[in-house]
Design a protein around this motif. Sequence first.
Motif, PDB file in Angstrom:
ATOM      1  N   ALA A  88      28.245  -9.190  -1.172  1.00 33.03           N
ATOM      2  CA  ALA A  88      29.109  -9.317   0.012  1.00 33.03           C
ATOM      3  C   ALA A  88      29.169  -8.009   0.799  1.00 33.03           C
ATOM      4  CB  ALA A  88      30.512  -9.743  -0.414  1.00 33.03           C
ATOM      5  N   ASN A  89      28.932  -6.894   0.129  1.00 33.97           N
ATOM      6  CA  ASN A  89      28.907  -5.579   0.770  1.00 33.97           C
ATOM      7  C   ASN A  89      27.528  -5.261   1.362  1.00 33.97           C
ATOM      8  OD1 ASN A  89      30.180  -3.037   1.428  1.00 33.97           O
ATOM      9  ND2 ASN A  89      28.962  -2.106  -0.200  1.00 33.97           N
ATOM     10  N   GLN A  90      26.616  -6.235   1.272  1.00 35.15           N
ATOM     11  CA  GLN A  90      25.234  -6.079   1.741  1.00 35.15           C
ATOM     12  C   GLN A  90      24.411  -5.124   0.886  1.00 35.15           C
ATOM     13  OE1 GLN A  90      23.691  -7.933   4.410  1.00 35.15           O
ATOM     14  NE2 GLN A  90      25.490  -9.088   3.836  1.00 35.15           N
ATOM     15  N   ASP A  91      24.847  -4.909  -0.352  1.00 33.49           N
ATOM     16  CA  ASP A  91      24.065  -4.114  -1.296  1.00 33.49           C
ATOM     17  C   ASP A  91      22.963  -4.978  -1.894  1.00 33.49           C
ATOM     18  OD1 ASP A  91      25.454  -1.636  -1.208  1.00 33.49           O
ATOM     19  OD2 ASP A  91      26.999  -2.447  -2.525  1.00 33.49           O
ATOM     20  N   THR A  92      21.760  -4.425  -1.983  1.00 35.56           N
ATOM     21  CA  THR A  92      20.669  -5.092  -2.680  1.00 35.56           C
ATOM     22  C   THR A  92      20.659  -4.596  -4.117  1.00 35.56           C
ATOM     23  OG1 THR A  92      19.039  -3.362  -2.210  1.00 35.56           O
ATOM     24  CG2 THR A  92      19.297  -5.107  -0.549  1.00 35.56           C
ATOM     25  N   ILE A  93      19.781  -5.155  -4.912  1.00 41.47           N
ATOM     26  CA  ILE A  93      19.668  -4.691  -6.294  1.00 41.47           C
ATOM     27  C   ILE A  93      19.238  -3.223  -6.333  1.00 41.47           C
ATOM     28  CG2 ILE A  93      17.284  -5.472  -6.625  1.00 41.47           C
ATOM     29  CD1 ILE A  93      18.251  -6.337  -9.502  1.00 41.47           C
ATOM     30  N   LEU A  94      18.507  -2.787  -5.318  1.00 41.62           N
ATOM     31  CA  LEU A  94      18.100  -1.381  -5.278  1.00 41.62           C
ATOM     32  C   LEU A  94      19.293  -0.467  -4.990  1.00 41.62           C
ATOM     33  CD1 LEU A  94      15.748   0.524  -5.660  1.00 41.62           C
ATOM     34  CD2 LEU A  94      15.245   0.306  -3.232  1.00 41.62           C
ATOM     35  N   HIS A  95      20.235  -0.904  -4.155  1.00 47.31           N
ATOM     36  CA  HIS A  95      21.466  -0.129  -3.942  1.00 47.31           C
ATOM     37  C   HIS A  95      22.194   0.055  -5.283  1.00 47.31           C
ATOM     38  CE1 HIS A  95      21.078  -1.493   0.303  1.00 47.31           C
ATOM     39  NE2 HIS A  95      21.783  -0.411   0.589  1.00 47.31           N
ATOM     40  N   LEU A  96      22.309  -1.046  -6.028  1.00 47.54           N
ATOM     41  CA  LEU A  96      23.017  -0.988  -7.305  1.00 47.54           C
ATOM     42  C   LEU A  96      22.281  -0.098  -8.306  1.00 47.54           C
ATOM     43  CD1 LEU A  96      24.038  -4.746  -7.596  1.00 47.54           C
ATOM     44  CD2 LEU A  96      25.392  -2.835  -6.687  1.00 47.54           C
ATOM     45  N   ILE A 103      14.157   1.713 -13.781  1.00 49.45           N
ATOM     46  CA  ILE A 103      14.638   0.478 -13.164  1.00 49.45           C
ATOM     47  C   ILE A 103      14.339   0.502 -11.673  1.00 49.45           C
ATOM     48  CG2 ILE A 103      16.685  -0.866 -12.545  1.00 49.45           C
ATOM     49  CD1 ILE A 103      17.889  -0.123 -15.242  1.00 49.45           C
ATOM     50  N   MET A 104      14.619   1.613 -11.025  1.00 47.89           N
ATOM     51  CA  MET A 104      14.375   1.704  -9.583  1.00 47.89           C
ATOM     52  C   MET A 104      12.891   1.513  -9.278  1.00 47.89           C
ATOM     53  SD  MET A 104      16.983   4.739  -8.514  1.00 47.89           S
ATOM     54  CE  MET A 104      16.635   4.577  -6.771  1.00 47.89           C
ATOM     55  N   ARG A 105      12.038   2.095 -10.069  1.00 45.21           N
ATOM     56  CA  ARG A 105      10.590   1.970  -9.867  1.00 45.21           C
ATOM     57  C   ARG A 105      10.158   0.505 -10.010  1.00 45.21           C
ATOM     58  NH1 ARG A 105       9.244   5.501 -13.468  1.00 45.21           N
ATOM     59  NH2 ARG A 105       9.632   7.224 -12.085  1.00 45.21           N
ATOM     60  N   GLU A 106      10.667  -0.170 -11.026  1.00 43.91           N
ATOM     61  CA  GLU A 106      10.325  -1.576 -11.233  1.00 43.91           C
ATOM     62  C   GLU A 106      10.822  -2.445 -10.081  1.00 43.91           C
ATOM     63  OE1 GLU A 106      11.166  -3.340 -15.023  1.00 43.91           O
ATOM     64  OE2 GLU A 106      10.600  -1.502 -16.069  1.00 43.91           O
ATOM     65  N   ILE A 107      12.020  -2.160  -9.629  1.00 37.04           N
ATOM     66  CA  ILE A 107      12.566  -2.935  -8.512  1.00 37.04           C
ATOM     67  C   ILE A 107      11.714  -2.720  -7.267  1.00 37.04           C
ATOM     68  CG2 ILE A 107      14.510  -3.144  -6.921  1.00 37.04           C
ATOM     69  CD1 ILE A 107      16.319  -2.538  -9.373  1.00 37.04           C
ATOM     70  N   LEU A 108      11.356  -1.493  -7.007  1.00 37.27           N
ATOM     71  CA  LEU A 108      10.512  -1.212  -5.843  1.00 37.27           C
ATOM     72  C   LEU A 108       9.183  -1.943  -5.941  1.00 37.27           C
ATOM     73  CD1 LEU A 108      11.216   2.576  -5.387  1.00 37.27           C
ATOM     74  CD2 LEU A 108      11.727   0.765  -3.747  1.00 37.27           C
ATOM     75  N   HIS A 109       8.661  -2.026  -7.137  1.00 44.22           N
ATOM     76  CA  HIS A 109       7.376  -2.697  -7.332  1.00 44.22           C
ATOM     77  C   HIS A 109       7.510  -4.215  -7.252  1.00 44.22           C
ATOM     78  CE1 HIS A 109       4.001  -4.350  -9.706  1.00 44.22           C
ATOM     79  NE2 HIS A 109       3.332  -3.443  -9.023  1.00 44.22           N
ATOM     80  N   LEU A 167       9.318  -6.309  -1.576  1.00 48.16           N
ATOM     81  CA  LEU A 167       8.103  -6.806  -0.953  1.00 48.16           C
ATOM     82  C   LEU A 167       8.472  -7.526   0.333  1.00 48.16           C
ATOM     83  CD1 LEU A 167       6.512  -8.264  -4.194  1.00 48.16           C
ATOM     84  CD2 LEU A 167       5.981  -6.090  -3.103  1.00 48.16           C
ATOM     85  N   PRO A 168       7.590  -7.528   1.309  1.00 52.20           N
ATOM     86  CA  PRO A 168       7.912  -8.145   2.603  1.00 52.20           C
ATOM     87  C   PRO A 168       8.395  -9.589   2.491  1.00 52.20           C
ATOM     88  CG  PRO A 168       5.854  -6.953   2.756  1.00 52.20           C
ATOM     89  CD  PRO A 168       6.265  -6.929   1.309  1.00 52.20           C
ATOM     90  N   GLU A 169       7.828 -10.363   1.570  1.00 52.11           N
ATOM     91  CA  GLU A 169       8.210 -11.770   1.486  1.00 52.11           C
ATOM     92  C   GLU A 169       9.635 -11.993   0.978  1.00 52.11           C
ATOM     93  OE1 GLU A 169       5.661 -10.901  -2.202  1.00 52.11           O
ATOM     94  OE2 GLU A 169       5.501 -10.507  -0.069  1.00 52.11           O
ATOM     95  N   THR A 170      10.265 -10.974   0.374  1.00 53.55           N
ATOM     96  CA  THR A 170      11.642 -11.142  -0.087  1.00 53.55           C
ATOM     97  C   THR A 170      12.641 -10.923   1.042  1.00 53.55           C
ATOM     98  OG1 THR A 170      11.960  -8.823  -0.702  1.00 53.55           O
ATOM     99  CG2 THR A 170      11.061 -10.301  -2.407  1.00 53.55           C
ATOM    100  N   GLY A 171      12.212 -10.255   2.098  1.00 47.63           N
ATOM    101  CA  GLY A 171      13.132  -9.966   3.195  1.00 47.63           C
ATOM    102  C   GLY A 171      14.055  -8.798   2.909  1.00 47.63           C
ATOM    103  N   ILE A 172      13.867  -8.128   1.789  1.00 48.11           N
ATOM    104  CA  ILE A 172      14.702  -6.992   1.409  1.00 48.11           C
ATOM    105  C   ILE A 172      13.861  -5.730   1.515  1.00 48.11           C
ATOM    106  CG2 ILE A 172      16.042  -5.914  -0.412  1.00 48.11           C
ATOM    107  CD1 ILE A 172      16.497  -8.693  -1.565  1.00 48.11           C
ATOM    108  N   GLY A 173      14.256  -4.831   2.392  1.00 48.38           N
ATOM    109  CA  GLY A 173      13.498  -3.597   2.554  1.00 48.38           C
ATOM    110  C   GLY A 173      14.177  -2.425   1.889  1.00 48.38           C
ATOM    111  N   ILE A 174      13.406  -1.405   1.640  1.00 51.12           N
ATOM    112  CA  ILE A 174      13.923  -0.195   1.002  1.00 51.12           C
ATOM    113  C   ILE A 174      14.946   0.502   1.894  1.00 51.12           C
ATOM    114  CG2 ILE A 174      12.040   1.263   1.855  1.00 51.12           C
ATOM    115  CD1 ILE A 174      12.200   2.718  -0.855  1.00 51.12           C
TER     116      ILE A 174
END
Length: 86
Positions: free
Chosen positions: A28-36, A45-51, A55-62
């Motif tokens: 609800a705060n617009q945090d993605t899993i990478l924010h968390l 964990i951050m490296r795995e999430i980035l990998h 990705l463009p198809e998820t609609g979630i950018g870094i």
Amino acid sequence: LGVAVSVGDEAIYRYLLRYKLPINFITANQDTILHLAAQGGNENIMREILHDVMLPETGIGIDHPNLQGQTPLMIAAAAGHLMAVD
């Protein structure tokens, strides 16, 4: 899953991934899993999430800002997780 990454618990994160929990969520705060993950500061964990997620198809950018305008990089830096910022 969000709690596991926000505290940097790699074992629980990997355990939950085995059950195919969705990882491309936005809070609800617009945090993605990478924010968390940036809060938790676990580089692996951050490296795995980035990998796997950032990705463009998820609609979630870094560079996705949360409601406070913070990107995951800003959160990692503010939390003192300097290795994650490198």
